[in-house]
Design a protein around this motif. Sequence first.
Motif, PDB file in Angstrom:
ATOM      1  N   MET A  81       4.751  32.319  53.066  1.00 35.20           N
ATOM      2  CA  MET A  81       4.164  32.065  51.750  1.00 35.20           C
ATOM      3  C   MET A  81       4.873  32.885  50.670  1.00 35.20           C
ATOM      4  O   MET A  81       4.363  33.056  49.566  1.00 35.20           O
ATOM      5  N   ALA A  82       6.061  33.400  50.996  1.00 35.73           N
ATOM      6  CA  ALA A  82       6.831  34.165  49.999  1.00 35.73           C
ATOM      7  C   ALA A  82       7.226  33.256  48.850  1.00 35.73           C
ATOM      8  O   ALA A  82       7.404  32.042  49.032  1.00 35.73           O
ATOM      9  N   CYS A  83       7.402  33.853  47.673  1.00 34.63           N
ATOM     10  CA  CYS A  83       7.941  33.087  46.549  1.00 34.63           C
ATOM     11  C   CYS A  83       9.465  33.154  46.644  1.00 34.63           C
ATOM     12  O   CYS A  83      10.050  34.230  46.576  1.00 34.63           O
ATOM     13  N   ALA A  84      10.091  32.002  46.823  1.00 37.53           N
ATOM     14  CA  ALA A  84      11.555  31.958  46.971  1.00 37.53           C
ATOM     15  C   ALA A  84      12.232  31.484  45.697  1.00 37.53           C
ATOM     16  O   ALA A  84      13.400  31.785  45.458  1.00 37.53           O
ATOM     17  N   VAL A  85      11.497  30.691  44.887  1.00 37.26           N
ATOM     18  CA  VAL A  85      12.086  30.115  43.669  1.00 37.26           C
ATOM     19  C   VAL A  85      11.069  30.244  42.533  1.00 37.26           C
ATOM     20  O   VAL A  85       9.886  29.967  42.720  1.00 37.26           O
ATOM     21  N   VAL A  86      11.551  30.666  41.357  1.00 34.15           N
ATOM     22  CA  VAL A  86      10.711  30.622  40.156  1.00 34.15           C
ATOM     23  C   VAL A  86      11.306  29.594  39.219  1.00 34.15           C
ATOM     24  O   VAL A  86      12.498  29.651  38.905  1.00 34.15           O
ATOM     25  N   THR A  87      10.479  28.654  38.780  1.00 31.72           N
ATOM     26  CA  THR A  87      10.925  27.748  37.719  1.00 31.72           C
ATOM     27  C   THR A  87      10.177  28.173  36.461  1.00 31.72           C
ATOM     28  O   THR A  87       8.951  28.245  36.440  1.00 31.72           O
ATOM     29  N   VAL A  88      10.949  28.483  35.432  1.00 35.92           N
ATOM     30  CA  VAL A  88      10.347  29.076  34.238  1.00 35.92           C
ATOM     31  C   VAL A  88      10.738  28.248  33.017  1.00 35.92           C
ATOM     32  O   VAL A  88      11.882  27.783  32.899  1.00 35.92           O
ATOM     33  N   GLU A  89       9.763  28.070  32.112  1.00 31.86           N
ATOM     34  CA  GLU A  89      10.044  27.267  30.909  1.00 31.86           C
ATOM     35  C   GLU A  89      11.068  27.987  30.024  1.00 31.86           C
ATOM     36  O   GLU A  89      10.954  29.200  29.782  1.00 31.86           O
ATOM     37  N   ASN A  90      12.042  27.210  29.543  1.00 36.32           N
ATOM     38  CA  ASN A  90      13.151  27.739  28.740  1.00 36.32           C
ATOM     39  C   ASN A  90      12.706  28.693  27.645  1.00 36.32           C
ATOM     40  O   ASN A  90      13.315  29.742  27.443  1.00 36.32           O
ATOM     41  N   GLU A  91      11.631  28.268  26.951  1.00 36.99           N
ATOM     42  CA  GLU A  91      11.203  29.012  25.770  1.00 36.99           C
ATOM     43  C   GLU A  91      10.911  30.491  26.048  1.00 36.99           C
ATOM     44  O   GLU A  91      11.112  31.336  25.187  1.00 36.99           O
ATOM     45  N   ILE A  92      10.443  30.775  27.256  1.00 37.92           N
ATOM     46  CA  ILE A  92      10.088  32.176  27.561  1.00 37.92           C
ATOM     47  C   ILE A  92      10.970  32.754  28.672  1.00 37.92           C
ATOM     48  O   ILE A  92      10.721  33.859  29.169  1.00 37.92           O
ATOM     49  N   ALA A  93      11.994  31.991  29.069  1.00 37.50           N
ATOM     50  CA  ALA A  93      12.785  32.394  30.242  1.00 37.50           C
ATOM     51  C   ALA A  93      13.416  33.775  30.070  1.00 37.50           C
ATOM     52  O   ALA A  93      13.319  34.631  30.967  1.00 37.50           O
ATOM     53  N   ASP A  94      14.034  34.032  28.917  1.00 41.07           N
ATOM     54  CA  ASP A  94      14.718  35.330  28.745  1.00 41.07           C
ATOM     55  C   ASP A  94      13.725  36.487  28.813  1.00 41.07           C
ATOM     56  O   ASP A  94      13.976  37.492  29.482  1.00 41.07           O
ATOM     57  N   ALA A  95      12.596  36.305  28.118  1.00 35.90           N
ATOM     58  CA  ALA A  95      11.590  37.384  28.103  1.00 35.90           C
ATOM     59  C   ALA A  95      11.061  37.620  29.519  1.00 35.90           C
ATOM     60  O   ALA A  95      10.914  38.777  29.965  1.00 35.90           O
ATOM     61  N   PHE A  96      10.802  36.530  30.231  1.00 39.40           N
ATOM     62  CA  PHE A  96      10.281  36.648  31.598  1.00 39.40           C
ATOM     63  C   PHE A  96      11.298  37.347  32.510  1.00 39.40           C
ATOM     64  O   PHE A  96      10.956  38.262  33.266  1.00 39.40           O
ATOM     65  N   ILE A  97      12.544  36.928  32.389  1.00 42.98           N
ATOM     66  CA  ILE A  97      13.580  37.465  33.285  1.00 42.98           C
ATOM     67  C   ILE A  97      13.832  38.949  33.006  1.00 42.98           C
ATOM     68  O   ILE A  97      14.019  39.743  33.944  1.00 42.98           O
ATOM     69  N   ASP A  98      13.787  39.350  31.738  1.00 39.68           N
ATOM     70  CA  ASP A  98      13.937  40.788  31.417  1.00 39.68           C
ATOM     71  C   ASP A  98      12.865  41.606  32.133  1.00 39.68           C
ATOM     72  O   ASP A  98      13.148  42.638  32.744  1.00 39.68           O
ATOM     73  N   LYS A  99      11.640  41.120  32.033  1.00 38.31           N
ATOM     74  CA  LYS A  99      10.523  41.854  32.665  1.00 38.31           C
ATOM     75  C   LYS A  99      10.679  41.862  34.190  1.00 38.31           C
ATOM     76  O   LYS A  99      10.389  42.866  34.853  1.00 38.31           O
ATOM     77  N   LEU A 100      11.123  40.730  34.722  1.00 34.57           N
ATOM     78  CA  LEU A 100      11.290  40.606  36.180  1.00 34.57           C
ATOM     79  C   LEU A 100      12.346  41.596  36.686  1.00 34.57           C
ATOM     80  O   LEU A 100      12.138  42.307  37.681  1.00 34.57           O
ATOM     81  N   GLN A 101      13.464  41.647  35.953  1.00 36.51           N
ATOM     82  CA  GLN A 101      14.548  42.567  36.347  1.00 36.51           C
ATOM     83  C   GLN A 101      14.068  44.012  36.309  1.00 36.51           C
ATOM     84  O   GLN A 101      14.355  44.786  37.223  1.00 36.51           O
ATOM     85  N   GLU A 102      13.330  44.322  35.251  1.00 34.71           N
ATOM     86  CA  GLU A 102      12.865  45.701  35.099  1.00 34.71           C
ATOM     87  C   GLU A 102      11.925  46.083  36.249  1.00 34.71           C
ATOM     88  O   GLU A 102      12.064  47.135  36.863  1.00 34.71           O
ATOM     89  N   LYS A 103      11.014  45.173  36.560  1.00 32.36           N
ATOM     90  CA  LYS A 103      10.039  45.449  37.634  1.00 32.36           C
ATOM     91  C   LYS A 103      10.759  45.573  38.989  1.00 32.36           C
ATOM     92  O   LYS A 103      10.459  46.469  39.778  1.00 32.36           O
ATOM     93  N   ALA A 104      11.703  44.660  39.231  1.00 30.87           N
ATOM     94  CA  ALA A 104      12.409  44.664  40.514  1.00 30.87           C
ATOM     95  C   ALA A 104      13.246  45.932  40.666  1.00 30.87           C
ATOM     96  O   ALA A 104      13.385  46.477  41.767  1.00 30.87           O
TER      97      ALA A 104
END
Length: 486
Positions: A285-308
């Motif tokens: 049940m691991a998350c292997a793929v994230v599909t993210v809406e373009n409009e917020i993709a950069d903001a989401f990815i910045d946060k994801l990188q920081e958390k990871a």
Amino acid sequence: MVAVRKLKNYIGGKWVVSRTEEYETVFNPATKEELCEVPLSTKEDLEEAVIVANGAFETWKEMAVPRRARILFNYQQLLIKHKAELARLITLENGKNLNEALGEVQRGIENVEFAAGTPTLMMGDSLASIATDVEVANYRYPIGVVAGISPFNFPMMVPCWMFPMAISCGNSFVLKPSERTPLLTERLAELFTEAGLPAGVFNIVYGAHDVVNGILEHPEVKAISFVGSKPVGEYVYTEGSKHLKRVQALTGAKNHSIVLKDADLDDAVTNIVSAAFGSAGERCMACAVVTVENEIADAFIDKLQEKASGIKVGNGLDDGVFLGPVIRAENQKRTLAYIEKGIEEGARLIADGRENSPDNGYFVGPTIFDGVTTDMTIWRDEIFAPVLSIIRVENLKEAIRTANQSEFANGACLFTNNASAIRYFREQIDAGMLGINLGVPAPMAFFPFSGWKSSFYGTLHANGKDSVEFYTRKKVVTARYPKANI
Ligand code: NAD
């Protein structure tokens, strides 16, 4: 050097030396330390266990259902008492961190609790008047010897999807645990016996394909519960069915999470990081793929990188460690090959798990690819490691279209506060287990574990009412009571 202990099979309530000459070393994947040796048992060992289990079945099936349930209640108490010990064993042989291991023990205990409900769950149905003076009732009975074949990634929870309910329904059981994580199952057997389970009702035969083939062919094995990879699951389902057995095979996954622009991004990131990198990504049940809406993709990815980047990699027994090792050197090698493949196919590596990973165990750090497309191998294959792919999409429809192209359909998650989007997702996504604003939508023991497409072969799933159906057969009695002078 001190020789490590050789495990024995558990047959008829005794630890029995296997007939095999072949043993495989079981390692602690965080340290490469040898924990024990597991026998690659022979078909004759399996044959012995099935004969014993079949003998035990004859008396076990006669025990009143509430008495059987009482043994399950005792078992639950013992598992609770030994929770810390069991969790430590899971971390030692599997590598997941101690908190996750404790969570796994809890999940296993919930299965035992559910199985203790058989006096209610096994009730049949009846109709007092189906024709003049005629009534009908259906009664549930166990089916005989059931076999379980389990994977390495949940040494306690997955076997507990199988044997507590099968046994509580009156069957006897032969478990073939993963040869990579056999240690914990020793304690599962000992504690069940301590709880009052009669000898021969629960048996363990350690090994690999010879034992599996023995299970598939043995005429006295009436049903098989399998959990593992897709190729092996397909084989077990096909061969088991050919030998006229009931088979349920829960197999691989490639779970997608969809993040919409109205989602709470911090919350989505916390959930997705945990779902992608928890248990080193070795979860169906691991998350292997994230599909993210373009409009917020950069903001989401910045946060994801920081958390990871804040994830501590190391031995799951150490304080603060979140990400443990993958299970073996070949899994580590295979994961590194997928990282190379992703780069070669043109995905952007924005978190590189090859950097700064300890080298005393089989570690791969959190790995994230941006710009993934559905023609890439890293999107298609189940990598089963801490590797997360990101696909940027225009909207929910495109996200669902993307996820539905996967051959797998185990779980899928949606992060949004939009009720219409949630309903649309529920109706349109191809997946059997859905999460809304949470990361790992693994159903608890009371609901079926419901993979679709190549994530499941069979009809009745593990857990919930499906498991009662799977482990029982019915007699329908139609009775006429001619009118008498009463
Ligand atoms: P695996 O398929 O390698 O092994 C599973 C079981 O099959 C083990 O007991 C193993 O000994 C046996 N086996 C392996 N190769 C065999 C062969 N050639 N012939 C006969 N038996 C064989 O799986 P694994 O690596 O232990 O576990 C990971 C896999 O399990 C992943 O694909 C994961 O998605 C899947 N999984 C699925 C679920 C689910 O609910 N769908 C849950 C947990 C794990």
